[in-house]
Design a protein around this motif. Structure first.
Motif, PDB file in Angstrom:
ATOM      1  N   GLN A  26       0.846  -1.202   0.000  1.00  0.00           N
ATOM      2  CA  GLN A  26       0.000   0.000   0.000  1.00  0.00           C
ATOM      3  C   GLN A  26       0.877   1.247   0.000  1.00  0.00           C
ATOM      4  O   GLN A  26       1.933   1.288   0.630  1.00  0.00           O
ATOM      5  N   ASP A  27       0.407   2.269  -0.690  1.00  0.00           N
ATOM      6  CA  ASP A  27       1.160   3.517  -0.836  1.00  0.00           C
ATOM      7  C   ASP A  27       0.796   4.510   0.271  1.00  0.00           C
ATOM      8  O   ASP A  27       0.224   5.565   0.012  1.00  0.00           O
ATOM      9  N   VAL A  28       1.107   4.138   1.521  1.00  0.00           N
ATOM     10  CA  VAL A  28       0.921   5.022   2.673  1.00  0.00           C
ATOM     11  C   VAL A  28       2.147   4.873   3.569  1.00  0.00           C
ATOM     12  O   VAL A  28       2.823   3.844   3.543  1.00  0.00           O
ATOM     13  N   GLU A  29       2.410   5.907   4.372  1.00  0.00           N
ATOM     14  CA  GLU A  29       3.480   5.786   5.357  1.00  0.00           C
ATOM     15  C   GLU A  29       2.991   4.835   6.445  1.00  0.00           C
ATOM     16  O   GLU A  29       1.865   4.955   6.923  1.00  0.00           O
ATOM     17  N   LYS A  30       3.847   3.900   6.844  1.00  0.00           N
ATOM     18  CA  LYS A  30       3.349   2.845   7.726  1.00  0.00           C
ATOM     19  C   LYS A  30       4.432   2.236   8.602  1.00  0.00           C
ATOM     20  O   LYS A  30       5.614   2.311   8.293  1.00  0.00           O
ATOM     21  N   GLU A  31       3.963   1.642   9.685  1.00  0.00           N
ATOM     22  CA  GLU A  31       4.772   0.728  10.476  1.00  0.00           C
ATOM     23  C   GLU A  31       3.900  -0.486  10.746  1.00  0.00           C
ATOM     24  O   GLU A  31       2.690  -0.366  10.923  1.00  0.00           O
ATOM     25  N   ILE A  32       4.530  -1.636  10.724  1.00  0.00           N
ATOM     26  CA  ILE A  32       3.833  -2.897  10.957  1.00  0.00           C
ATOM     27  C   ILE A  32       4.422  -3.508  12.218  1.00  0.00           C
ATOM     28  O   ILE A  32       5.628  -3.736  12.300  1.00  0.00           O
ATOM     29  N   ILE A  33       3.555  -3.759  13.195  1.00  0.00           N
ATOM     30  CA  ILE A  33       3.971  -4.301  14.477  1.00  0.00           C
ATOM     31  C   ILE A  33       3.294  -5.657  14.664  1.00  0.00           C
ATOM     32  O   ILE A  33       2.076  -5.717  14.809  1.00  0.00           O
ATOM     33  N   VAL A  34       4.074  -6.717  14.627  1.00  0.00           N
ATOM     34  CA  VAL A  34       3.530  -8.056  14.820  1.00  0.00           C
ATOM     35  C   VAL A  34       3.811  -8.482  16.257  1.00  0.00           C
ATOM     36  O   VAL A  34       4.963  -8.485  16.694  1.00  0.00           O
ATOM     37  N   MET A  35       2.756  -8.825  16.956  1.00  0.00           N
ATOM     38  CA  MET A  35       2.867  -9.319  18.332  1.00  0.00           C
ATOM     39  C   MET A  35       2.518 -10.805  18.301  1.00  0.00           C
ATOM     40  O   MET A  35       1.347 -11.181  18.281  1.00  0.00           O
ATOM     41  N   ASP A  36       3.557 -11.626  18.243  1.00  0.00           N
ATOM     42  CA  ASP A  36       3.381 -13.065  18.124  1.00  0.00           C
ATOM     43  C   ASP A  36       3.398 -13.696  19.515  1.00  0.00           C
ATOM     44  O   ASP A  36       4.232 -13.362  20.347  1.00  0.00           O
ATOM     45  N   GLY A  37       2.492 -14.617  19.750  1.00  0.00           N
ATOM     46  CA  GLY A  37       2.342 -15.236  21.058  1.00  0.00           C
ATOM     47  C   GLY A  37       3.230 -16.437  21.307  1.00  0.00           C
ATOM     48  O   GLY A  37       2.920 -17.270  22.141  1.00  0.00           O
ATOM     49  N   GLY A  38       4.351 -16.534  20.577  1.00  0.00           N
ATOM     50  CA  GLY A  38       5.263 -17.662  20.772  1.00  0.00           C
ATOM     51  C   GLY A  38       4.962 -18.814  19.831  1.00  0.00           C
ATOM     52  O   GLY A  38       4.936 -19.982  20.237  1.00  0.00           O
ATOM     53  N   SER A  39       4.761 -18.506  18.571  1.00  0.00           N
ATOM     54  CA  SER A  39       4.403 -19.520  17.574  1.00  0.00           C
ATOM     55  C   SER A  39       5.427 -20.649  17.503  1.00  0.00           C
ATOM     56  O   SER A  39       6.629 -20.434  17.670  1.00  0.00           O
ATOM     57  N   THR A  40       4.926 -21.835  17.198  1.00  0.00           N
ATOM     58  CA  THR A  40       5.789 -23.009  17.040  1.00  0.00           C
ATOM     59  C   THR A  40       5.774 -23.523  15.599  1.00  0.00           C
ATOM     60  O   THR A  40       6.422 -24.522  15.301  1.00  0.00           O
ATOM     61  N   ASP A  41       5.059 -22.846  14.721  1.00  0.00           N
ATOM     62  CA  ASP A  41       5.055 -23.223  13.303  1.00  0.00           C
ATOM     63  C   ASP A  41       6.116 -22.395  12.580  1.00  0.00           C
ATOM     64  O   ASP A  41       7.096 -21.976  13.178  1.00  0.00           O
ATOM     65  N   ASN A  42       5.936 -22.098  11.324  1.00  0.00           N
ATOM     66  CA  ASN A  42       6.934 -21.349  10.541  1.00  0.00           C
ATOM     67  C   ASN A  42       6.746 -19.832  10.598  1.00  0.00           C
ATOM     68  O   ASN A  42       7.387 -19.094   9.851  1.00  0.00           O
ATOM     69  N   THR A  43       5.912 -19.344  11.491  1.00  0.00           N
ATOM     70  CA  THR A  43       5.651 -17.910  11.578  1.00  0.00           C
ATOM     71  C   THR A  43       6.926 -17.110  11.805  1.00  0.00           C
ATOM     72  O   THR A  43       7.150 -16.089  11.152  1.00  0.00           O
ATOM     73  N   LEU A  44       7.789 -17.549  12.708  1.00  0.00           N
ATOM     74  CA  LEU A  44       8.998 -16.781  13.038  1.00  0.00           C
ATOM     75  C   LEU A  44       9.941 -16.671  11.847  1.00  0.00           C
ATOM     76  O   LEU A  44      10.541 -15.607  11.631  1.00  0.00           O
ATOM     77  N   GLU A  45      10.059 -17.718  11.065  1.00  0.00           N
ATOM     78  CA  GLU A  45      10.914 -17.649   9.870  1.00  0.00           C
ATOM     79  C   GLU A  45      10.365 -16.617   8.881  1.00  0.00           C
ATOM     80  O   GLU A  45      11.118 -15.866   8.265  1.00  0.00           O
ATOM     81  N   ILE A  46       9.057 -16.585   8.760  1.00  0.00           N
ATOM     82  CA  ILE A  46       8.432 -15.601   7.867  1.00  0.00           C
ATOM     83  C   ILE A  46       8.682 -14.192   8.388  1.00  0.00           C
ATOM     84  O   ILE A  46       9.075 -13.304   7.621  1.00  0.00           O
ATOM     85  N   LEU A  47       8.509 -13.970   9.678  1.00  0.00           N
ATOM     86  CA  LEU A  47       8.735 -12.643  10.253  1.00  0.00           C
ATOM     87  C   LEU A  47      10.179 -12.209  10.066  1.00  0.00           C
ATOM     88  O   LEU A  47      10.448 -11.067   9.689  1.00  0.00           O
ATOM     89  N   LYS A  48      11.117 -13.103  10.298  1.00  0.00           N
ATOM     90  CA  LYS A  48      12.545 -12.791  10.137  1.00  0.00           C
ATOM     91  C   LYS A  48      12.857 -12.398   8.692  1.00  0.00           C
ATOM     92  O   LYS A  48      13.722 -11.557   8.449  1.00  0.00           O
TER      93      LYS A  48
END
Length: 187
Positions: A26-48
Protein backbone atom coordinates in the motif's frame (compact mmCIF):
# COMPACT_ATOMS: atom_id res chain seq x y z
CA UNK A 1 0.03 10.76 7.97
CA UNK A 2 1.52 7.58 9.37
CA UNK A 3 -0.39 4.34 9.90
CA UNK A 4 0.44 1.78 12.60
CA UNK A 5 -0.77 -1.74 11.91
CA UNK A 6 -0.84 -4.10 14.87
CA UNK A 7 -1.00 -7.77 13.95
CA UNK A 8 -1.67 -10.24 16.78
CA UNK A 9 -0.48 -13.68 15.77
CA UNK A 10 -0.09 -17.22 17.00
CA UNK A 11 0.80 -20.10 14.66
CA UNK A 12 -0.45 -18.26 11.58
CA UNK A 13 2.44 -19.10 9.24
CA UNK A 14 0.01 -20.19 6.56
CA UNK A 15 -1.59 -16.73 6.36
CA UNK A 16 0.62 -14.03 7.89
CA UNK A 17 2.72 -13.37 4.78
CA UNK A 18 -0.39 -12.37 2.83
CA UNK A 19 -1.45 -10.09 5.70
CA UNK A 20 1.93 -8.33 5.87
CA UNK A 21 2.33 -8.10 2.09
CA UNK A 22 -1.15 -6.57 1.75
CA UNK A 23 0.07 -3.72 3.96
CA UNK A 24 3.57 -3.34 2.52
CA UNK A 25 2.24 -2.91 -1.02
CA UNK A 26 0.00 0.00 0.00
CA UNK A 27 1.16 3.52 -0.84
CA UNK A 28 0.92 5.02 2.67
CA UNK A 29 3.48 5.79 5.36
CA UNK A 30 3.35 2.84 7.73
CA UNK A 31 4.77 0.73 10.48
CA UNK A 32 3.83 -2.90 10.96
CA UNK A 33 3.97 -4.30 14.48
CA UNK A 34 3.53 -8.06 14.82
CA UNK A 35 2.87 -9.32 18.33
CA UNK A 36 3.38 -13.07 18.12
CA UNK A 37 2.34 -15.24 21.06
CA UNK A 38 5.26 -17.66 20.77
CA UNK A 39 4.40 -19.52 17.57
CA UNK A 40 5.79 -23.01 17.04
CA UNK A 41 5.05 -23.22 13.30
CA UNK A 42 6.93 -21.35 10.54
CA UNK A 43 5.65 -17.91 11.58
CA UNK A 44 9.00 -16.78 13.04
CA UNK A 45 10.91 -17.65 9.87
CA UNK A 46 8.43 -15.60 7.87
CA UNK A 47 8.74 -12.64 10.25
CA UNK A 48 12.54 -12.79 10.14
CA UNK A 49 12.44 -12.72 6.32
CA UNK A 50 11.08 -9.15 6.39
CA UNK A 51 14.17 -7.73 8.09
CA UNK A 52 13.61 -4.15 9.21
CA UNK A 53 10.40 -3.72 7.18
CA UNK A 54 8.42 -4.82 10.20
CA UNK A 55 8.68 -4.67 13.98
CA UNK A 56 7.95 -7.94 15.73
CA UNK A 57 8.14 -9.69 19.05
CA UNK A 58 7.50 -13.33 19.84
CA UNK A 59 6.78 -14.36 23.41
CA UNK A 60 3.97 -15.96 25.36
CA UNK A 61 1.13 -13.54 26.00
CA UNK A 62 -2.28 -13.63 27.65
CA UNK A 63 -4.13 -13.97 24.37
CA UNK A 64 -5.19 -11.84 21.42
CA UNK A 65 -6.42 -8.85 23.41
CA UNK A 66 -3.17 -8.67 25.37
CA UNK A 67 -1.19 -8.83 22.12
CA UNK A 68 -3.28 -6.07 20.53
CA UNK A 69 -2.85 -3.78 23.54
CA UNK A 70 0.92 -4.37 23.65
CA UNK A 71 1.11 -3.49 19.96
CA UNK A 72 -0.97 -0.33 20.37
CA UNK A 73 1.35 0.80 23.17
CA UNK A 74 4.30 0.49 20.74
CA UNK A 75 2.50 2.25 17.87
CA UNK A 76 3.85 5.63 16.76
CA UNK A 77 1.42 6.33 13.92
CA UNK A 78 -1.28 8.96 13.66
CA UNK A 79 -3.77 6.26 12.63
CA UNK A 80 -3.78 2.93 14.45
CA UNK A 81 -5.56 -0.28 13.59
CA UNK A 82 -5.23 -3.96 14.24
CA UNK A 83 -5.67 -6.66 11.69
CA UNK A 84 -5.73 -10.35 12.41
CA UNK A 85 -2.93 -12.43 10.98
CA UNK A 86 -5.29 -14.22 8.61
CA UNK A 87 -6.91 -11.07 7.19
CA UNK A 88 -5.64 -8.76 4.46
CA UNK A 89 -6.30 -5.41 2.77
CA UNK A 90 -7.35 -5.02 -0.83
CA UNK A 91 -5.05 -3.00 -3.12
CA UNK A 92 -5.59 0.76 -2.81
CA UNK A 93 -7.87 0.52 0.22
CA UNK A 94 -5.53 2.32 2.60
CA UNK A 95 -5.21 5.34 0.28
CA UNK A 96 -8.98 5.73 0.57
CA UNK A 97 -8.76 5.59 4.36
CA UNK A 98 -5.92 8.11 4.40
CA UNK A 99 -7.83 10.50 2.12
CA UNK A 100 -10.89 10.33 4.37
CA UNK A 101 -8.91 11.16 7.50
CA UNK A 102 -7.09 14.03 5.76
CA UNK A 103 -10.33 15.52 4.44
CA UNK A 104 -12.12 15.05 7.78
CA UNK A 105 -9.68 16.14 10.50
CA UNK A 106 -12.34 16.05 13.22
CA UNK A 107 -13.25 12.40 12.62
CA UNK A 108 -11.63 10.22 15.29
CA UNK A 109 -12.38 6.82 13.81
CA UNK A 110 -13.59 5.24 10.62
CA UNK A 111 -15.11 1.92 9.66
CA UNK A 112 -16.00 0.56 6.27
CA UNK A 113 -16.92 -2.43 4.18
CA UNK A 114 -15.13 -5.74 4.03
CA UNK A 115 -15.45 -9.18 2.56
CA UNK A 116 -15.19 -12.50 4.35
CA UNK A 117 -13.10 -15.19 2.72
CA UNK A 118 -12.24 -18.76 3.62
CA UNK A 119 -8.71 -20.15 3.93
CA UNK A 120 -8.53 -20.50 0.14
CA UNK A 121 -9.47 -16.86 -0.50
CA UNK A 122 -12.99 -17.69 -1.71
CA UNK A 123 -15.65 -15.14 -0.71
CA UNK A 124 -18.09 -16.59 1.80
CA UNK A 125 -20.86 -15.32 4.08
CA UNK A 126 -21.97 -12.56 1.71
CA UNK A 127 -25.20 -11.97 3.69
CA UNK A 128 -23.17 -11.02 6.79
CA UNK A 129 -21.21 -8.37 4.89
CA UNK A 130 -24.45 -7.08 3.35
CA UNK A 131 -26.37 -6.80 6.63
CA UNK A 132 -23.45 -4.99 8.29
CA UNK A 133 -23.35 -2.53 5.40
CA UNK A 134 -27.08 -1.87 5.68
CA UNK A 135 -26.92 -1.37 9.46
CA UNK A 136 -24.03 1.12 9.09
CA UNK A 137 -26.26 3.30 6.91
CA UNK A 138 -28.83 3.77 9.70
CA UNK A 139 -27.75 6.99 11.45
CA UNK A 140 -29.00 6.19 14.95
CA UNK A 141 -26.29 5.52 17.50
CA UNK A 142 -28.45 2.94 19.27
CA UNK A 143 -28.17 0.49 16.37
CA UNK A 144 -24.83 -0.66 17.80
CA UNK A 145 -26.79 -1.96 20.81
CA UNK A 146 -28.92 -4.12 18.51
CA UNK A 147 -26.20 -5.64 16.35
CA UNK A 148 -22.46 -5.46 15.81
CA UNK A 149 -22.39 -3.93 12.34
CA UNK A 150 -18.74 -2.85 12.46
CA UNK A 151 -16.20 -4.86 10.49
CA UNK A 152 -13.10 -4.93 12.69
CA UNK A 153 -10.37 -5.20 10.00
CA UNK A 154 -11.97 -2.20 8.23
CA UNK A 155 -11.82 0.02 11.31
CA UNK A 156 -9.15 2.67 11.90
CA UNK A 157 -8.57 5.06 14.81
CA UNK A 158 -6.70 8.27 15.35
CA UNK A 159 -4.16 7.80 18.14
CA UNK A 160 -6.19 10.19 20.35
CA UNK A 161 -8.97 7.59 20.61
CA UNK A 162 -6.74 5.29 22.65
CA UNK A 163 -5.57 8.22 24.77
CA UNK A 164 -9.20 9.17 25.47
CA UNK A 165 -10.93 5.79 25.80
CA UNK A 166 -8.03 3.52 26.69
CA UNK A 167 -7.10 0.12 25.37
CA UNK A 168 -9.17 -3.00 24.74
CA UNK A 169 -10.54 -4.81 27.82
CA UNK A 170 -8.22 -7.78 28.39
CA UNK A 171 -10.98 -9.61 30.26
CA UNK A 172 -12.78 -9.92 26.94
CA UNK A 173 -11.32 -12.57 24.65
CA UNK A 174 -13.86 -12.81 21.83
CA UNK A 175 -15.90 -9.64 22.21
CA UNK A 176 -13.17 -7.09 22.92
CA UNK A 177 -13.88 -5.28 19.67
CA UNK A 178 -17.65 -5.08 20.24
CA UNK A 179 -17.02 -3.86 23.79
CA UNK A 180 -14.73 -1.20 22.34
CA UNK A 181 -17.34 -0.06 19.79
CA UNK A 182 -19.82 0.37 22.64
CA UNK A 183 -17.27 2.43 24.57
CA UNK A 184 -16.63 4.55 21.46
CA UNK A 185 -20.32 5.27 21.03
CA UNK A 186 -20.75 6.10 24.72
CA UNK A 187 -17.90 8.65 24.72
Amino acid sequence: MKFSFVIPSYNQGRFIKETIDSILTQDVEKEIIVMDGGSTDNTLEILKSYGDKIIWTSCKDKGQTDAINKGIKRATGDIITYINSDDYYLPGSLKIVEKYFVENPNILWLTGDGIIVNEDGKIIQKPISLYKKIWRKIPFFWTIYITNFIIQPSTFFRKEVFEKIGLFDENKHYTMDYDYWLRLYAS
